[in-house]
Design a protein around this motif. Structure first.
Motif, mmCIF file in Angstrom:
data_model
loop_
_atom_site.group_PDB
_atom_site.id
_atom_site.type_symbol
_atom_site.label_atom_id
_atom_site.label_comp_id
_atom_site.label_asym_id
_atom_site.label_seq_id
_atom_site.Cartn_x
_atom_site.Cartn_y
_atom_site.Cartn_z
ATOM 1 N N ASP A 99 0.842 -1.197 0.000
ATOM 2 C CA ASP A 99 0.000 0.000 0.000
ATOM 3 C C ASP A 99 0.877 1.246 0.000
ATOM 4 N N SER A 100 0.265 2.373 -0.296
ATOM 5 C CA SER A 100 1.001 3.637 -0.246
ATOM 6 C C SER A 100 0.129 4.730 0.350
ATOM 7 N N LEU A 101 0.789 5.707 0.940
ATOM 8 C CA LEU A 101 0.127 6.862 1.537
ATOM 9 C C LEU A 101 0.419 8.070 0.671
ATOM 10 N N LEU A 102 -0.625 8.811 0.296
ATOM 11 C CA LEU A 102 -0.468 10.018 -0.503
ATOM 12 C C LEU A 102 -0.785 11.217 0.376
ATOM 13 N N PHE A 103 0.207 12.074 0.564
ATOM 14 C CA PHE A 103 0.047 13.303 1.336
ATOM 15 C C PHE A 103 -0.102 14.451 0.345
ATOM 16 N N LEU A 104 -1.253 15.121 0.359
ATOM 17 C CA LEU A 104 -1.487 16.275 -0.509
ATOM 18 C C LEU A 104 -1.520 17.541 0.333
ATOM 19 N N TYR A 105 -0.760 18.560 -0.095
ATOM 20 C CA TYR A 105 -0.667 19.814 0.641
ATOM 21 C C TYR A 105 -0.027 20.861 -0.259
#
Length: 196
Positions: free
Chosen positions: A62-68
């Motif tokens: 799995d992967s985590l996507l951090f949007l900012y």
């Protein structure tokens, strides 16, 4: 007899190939915070990341996507001690492009916080536990997601990135494990060879 043995070997190889093709690996990409994106939590939802991680089960691949907004924030991976004390020095990993992707490549506990001074103290931090190969998860520490009381979900708000669909609440699991397929195929191959 030699033709039958050759035909049997080809049949077994074809079956093994079909089993391998059928054993799919499902991985998911999770947008951290869902519609809340990565930023300082609001006073109306100060535990947004703790609640978010509590409602997801992460696994290898799995992967985590951090949007900012990249000019206003960043993401750092830190140790448990740095997570607890909001110490931003010496991060394990530093990401600041506004579209940061973290791939989960091994089981264990992962700790993230904003790299901007003061943001961690305002609860812009994330703790996740990733299942090990035997299906067990690391126990959540008292400050982690399990320490939160079960409350109704907070409303989702549109972010500067627009409406982003939420990922499925549960990830699909593996169908027929690859290892079991290989063992069954090898055993079948051995039995057929012994019979011929």
């Amino acid at each position: 007899m030699a033709n039958l043995r050759c035909l049997t070997k080809h049949f077994i190889c074809a079956c093994q190939l079909l089993f391998l093709l059928q054993a799919e690996v499902f991985c998911s990409q999770y947008k951290v915070g869902d519609l809340d994106a990565w930023g300082i939590p609001t006073s109306a939802n100060p535990q947004v990341y703790a609640k978010w991680s509590k409602n997801h089960s992460f696994k290898l691949g799995d992967s985590l996507l951090f949007l900012y907004p990249p000019s206003q924030d960043s993401v750092i991976q830190v140790t448990e001690q740095s997570y607890n004390s909001c110490d931003l020095k010496d991060p394990i990993l530093y990401m600041n492009n506004g579209n940061s992707l973290f791939n989960i490549t091994k089981p264990g506990e992962y700790f993230f916080t904003s790299g901007e001074p003061g943001h961690c103290e305002k609860k812009q931090k994330l703790y996740i536990a990733v299942l090990s190969g035997n299906g067990s998860a690391a126990l959540a520490p008292s400050y982690g997601p399990s320490a939160l009381p079960d409350t109704a979900s907070s409303p989702s708000y549109t972010t500067v990135f627009g409406n982003i669909p939420q990922p499925p609440s549960s990830s699909p699991s593996l169908g027929f494990p690859l290892f079991v397929t290989a063992v069954v195929a090898s055993a079948t191959w051995g039995i057929i060879n012994a019979m011929i």
